[in-house]
Motif scaffolding. Structure first.
Motif, PDB file in Angstrom:
ATOM      1  N   TYR A 171       0.695  -1.312  -0.054  1.00  0.00           N
ATOM      2  CA  TYR A 171      -0.010   0.052   0.156  1.00  0.00           C
ATOM      3  C   TYR A 171       0.918   1.314   0.198  1.00  0.00           C
ATOM      4  CZ  TYR A 171      -4.184  -2.913   1.199  1.00  0.00           C
ATOM      5  OH  TYR A 171      -5.147  -3.966   1.385  1.00  0.00           O
ATOM      6  N   ARG A 172       1.898   1.338   0.688  1.00  0.00           N
ATOM      7  CA  ARG A 172       2.907   2.310   0.736  1.00  0.00           C
ATOM      8  C   ARG A 172       3.515   2.663  -0.465  1.00  0.00           C
ATOM      9  NH1 ARG A 172       7.822   3.758   1.080  1.00  0.00           N
ATOM     10  NH2 ARG A 172       8.771   1.554   1.001  1.00  0.00           N
ATOM     11  N   ARG A 173       4.040   1.664  -1.174  1.00  0.00           N
ATOM     12  CA  ARG A 173       4.534   1.894  -2.464  1.00  0.00           C
ATOM     13  C   ARG A 173       3.627   2.398  -3.395  1.00  0.00           C
ATOM     14  NH1 ARG A 173       9.368  -0.470  -4.126  1.00  0.00           N
ATOM     15  NH2 ARG A 173      10.442  -1.691  -2.607  1.00  0.00           N
ATOM     16  N   ASN A 174       2.369   2.008  -3.228  1.00  0.00           N
ATOM     17  CA  ASN A 174       1.178   2.521  -4.319  1.00  0.00           C
ATOM     18  C   ASN A 174       0.616   3.508  -3.868  1.00  0.00           C
ATOM     19  OD1 ASN A 174       1.962   0.778  -6.337  1.00  0.00           O
ATOM     20  ND2 ASN A 174       0.460  -0.881  -5.180  1.00  0.00           N
ATOM     21  N   TYR A 175       1.023   4.136  -2.829  1.00  0.00           N
ATOM     22  CA  TYR A 175       0.560   5.594  -2.328  1.00  0.00           C
ATOM     23  C   TYR A 175      -0.904   5.423  -1.917  1.00  0.00           C
ATOM     24  CZ  TYR A 175       4.376   8.896  -2.570  1.00  0.00           C
ATOM     25  OH  TYR A 175       5.161   9.858  -2.401  1.00  0.00           O
ATOM     26  N   ARG A 176      -1.574   4.244  -1.520  1.00  0.00           N
ATOM     27  CA  ARG A 176      -2.601   4.081  -0.796  1.00  0.00           C
ATOM     28  C   ARG A 176      -2.595   4.296   0.763  1.00  0.00           C
ATOM     29  NH1 ARG A 176      -4.744  -1.784  -3.334  1.00  0.00           N
ATOM     30  NH2 ARG A 176      -6.578  -1.171  -2.081  1.00  0.00           N
ATOM     31  N   ILE A 177      -2.364   5.607   0.805  1.00  0.00           N
ATOM     32  CA  ILE A 177      -2.250   5.898   2.298  1.00  0.00           C
ATOM     33  C   ILE A 177      -3.329   5.619   3.274  1.00  0.00           C
ATOM     34  CG2 ILE A 177      -1.364   7.883   4.002  1.00  0.00           C
ATOM     35  CD1 ILE A 177       0.627   7.108   1.653  1.00  0.00           C
ATOM     36  N   PRO A 178      -4.181   5.973   3.036  1.00  0.00           N
ATOM     37  CA  PRO A 178      -5.465   5.571   4.014  1.00  0.00           C
ATOM     38  C   PRO A 178      -5.640   4.229   4.346  1.00  0.00           C
ATOM     39  CG  PRO A 178      -6.064   7.171   2.390  1.00  0.00           C
ATOM     40  CD  PRO A 178      -5.122   6.657   1.987  1.00  0.00           C
ATOM     41  N   ARG A 179      -5.457   3.383   3.117  1.00  0.00           N
ATOM     42  CA  ARG A 179      -5.574   1.787   3.288  1.00  0.00           C
ATOM     43  C   ARG A 179      -4.578   1.386   4.183  1.00  0.00           C
ATOM     44  NH1 ARG A 179      -7.112  -1.740   4.918  1.00  0.00           N
ATOM     45  NH2 ARG A 179      -7.931  -3.875   3.934  1.00  0.00           N
ATOM     46  N   ALA A 180      -3.301   2.212   3.842  1.00  0.00           N
ATOM     47  CA  ALA A 180      -2.225   1.390   4.761  1.00  0.00           C
ATOM     48  C   ALA A 180      -2.345   1.589   6.341  1.00  0.00           C
ATOM     49  CB  ALA A 180      -0.640   2.103   4.172  1.00  0.00           C
ATOM     50  N   LEU A 181      -2.634   3.148   6.662  1.00  0.00           N
ATOM     51  CA  LEU A 181      -3.138   3.509   7.989  1.00  0.00           C
ATOM     52  C   LEU A 181      -4.034   2.684   8.573  1.00  0.00           C
ATOM     53  CD1 LEU A 181      -2.879   7.368   7.501  1.00  0.00           C
ATOM     54  CD2 LEU A 181      -1.156   5.989   8.617  1.00  0.00           C
TER      55      LEU A 181
END
Length: 429
Positions: free
Chosen positions: A160-170
């Motif tokens: 998720y971090r690599r793909n800039y899926r910030i809210p999903r990662a959080l």
């Protein structure tokens, strides 16, 4: 008490051939078993170190073990895991391929892949950002009460971090840390995520907590020092950089950041000497070039600053601060036309970062299957220098809509050697 001299018991053995043979066999067995016992010790230590997230130590033990047991599938899988945590995907893949080959050789009669090999491949692909083929499988594992669940958390979070899926990662980190509040790996990765999202202040508590749990965890101290620097907390940051530089005198990153702190704390001469030393050794170091330009600008030497900042931009073409500082250097020299051009490009970079934040934090969570939005995100990421993540989003857009023209056009440009990009004058919305 009867004492038997060492030579006496040996003479007794010589007088009893059966005892002597048994003794020789015992010694031989011990000699034969010793290497395997030694190898087993290293495998056990590697497993312990991996559970503590000490990947470098685990890799060292596994290297020794695999010298004795080069065909051990489990050891290769563990080595792949250590390499993945050390951000060495090529080494991880080599071990995974070796594990796969050994698995096929020993399980050919079953006609199926070993489950642990499939699992480690999924972790590897997810970590690299390939979530289309791995996300659902790994998400299902996070529900279990097992060690595999937390390995799945780790791989998904990195993907998720690599793909800039910030809210999903959080959200994933919230779930992970709810189950394991003091998980060092989760805290370190969340700190990195906050830094990527350009919110260094939010990362500080995570790194501080890691150092409370493991005071010698250097990765956490480095992360904390960087967060404090980017949050303009120079007084605290300088102490950490000094400690890191004391431990590793040749550490370029620590020396450059230390110079940045000194510059902001009014110790310009010390900062200048440090940067001169670093640039003599590493003349193309991007952060050192930018820091030298910034320092000379503060010292009212805009012409000299311009030279260093142009070199910094050749190394960091997407760096907003380098371009903003160059604008200031040109403006102070009266180079109005060129200064305005740099200001325009800096403004466009700032808008792109703002648009990127809006898409990843607000729009994409609300419209996760919007192909046009995914294509725009992919183009933005490529424009900002994150070409691998950008390409992943462009391919994802085509999976959602094979006729997505924006994604096709961007990928066609990329395949012809032209990075996909948005117009600098008219960024898409």
């Amino acid at each position: 008490m009867i004492r038997i001299h060492r030579s006496t018991w040996f003479l007794q053995l010589l007088r009893h051939p059966g005892l002597l043979l048994a003794f020789v066999l015992l010694l031989g067995s011990a000699a034969l078993a010793a290497p395997w016992l030694w190898a087993g010790y290293h495998l056990h230590q590697a497993q312990l170190e991996l559970r503590r997230y000490h990947a470098e130590e685990a890799r060292r033990h596994l290297t020794i073990y695999l010298q004795w047991r080069p065909h051990d599938v489990t050891a290769h899988l563990l080595a792949a895991r250590a390499a993945r945590q050390l951000e060495d995907p090529d080494e991880a893949e080599r071990h995974l391929l070796q594990a796969q080959e050994e698995s096929w050789r020993s399980h050919a009669e079953h006609g199926s892949e070993r489950a642990d090999v499939v699992f480690e491949w999924a972790l590897h692909r997810a970590t690299l950002g390939d979530l289309k083929r791995t996300e659902l499988y790994l998400q299902s594992l996070t529900q279990a009460d097992s060690e595999e669940a937390f390995l799945a958390y780790e791989a998904l979070a990195e993907g998720y971090r690599r793909n800039y899926r910030i809210p999903r990662a959080l959200l994933l980190f919230d779930q992970w840390l709810k189950r394991r509040p003091n998980d060092v790996r989760a805290l370190l990765l969340r700190g990195r995520l906050w830094m990527q999202a350009k919110r260094p202040g939010r990362a500080v508590p995570d790194y501080q907590r890691v150092l409370e749990l493991e005071p010698e965890r250097e990765e956490a101290q480095r992360g904390l020092a960087l967060c404090l620097t980017e949050s303009n907390q120079w007084d605290e940051a300088v102490l950490h950089w000094q400690e890191l530089q004391r431990r590793h005198p040749a550490d370029v990153e620590a020396r450059v950041h230390l110079a940045r702190c000194w510059c902001r704390l009014g110790q310009e001469q010390k900062a200048l000497q440090m940067l001169q030393t670093v640039l003599a050794e590493h003349p193309d170091h991007p952060l050192a070039l930018r820091s030298m330009g910034h320092l000379l600008l503060q010292e009212q030497q805009p012409a000299q600053a311009e030279t260093w900042l142009r070199r910094a931009l050749r190394a960091l073409p997407h760096d907003y601060l380098s371009r903003w500082l160059l604008y200031q250097a040109l403006q102070r020299q009266g180079k109005t036309v060129e200064a305005e051009r740099q200001l325009e490009q800096a403004t466009q970079l700032e808008r792109r970062w703002q648009r990127l934040s809006k898409i990843t934090e607000l729009e994409l969570p609300a419209r996760p299957h919007d192909a046009a939005l995914q294509a725009e995100l992919g183009i933005l990421l490529c424009d900002l220098g994150y070409e691998e993540a950008g390409r992943n989003w462009l391919l994802s857009a085509l999976q959602e809509d094979p006729n997505c023209t924006a994604a096709h056009a961007a990928l066609d440009g990329s395949n012809q050697g032209k990075p996909p990009h948005l117009s600098m004058s008219q960024p898409k919305r």
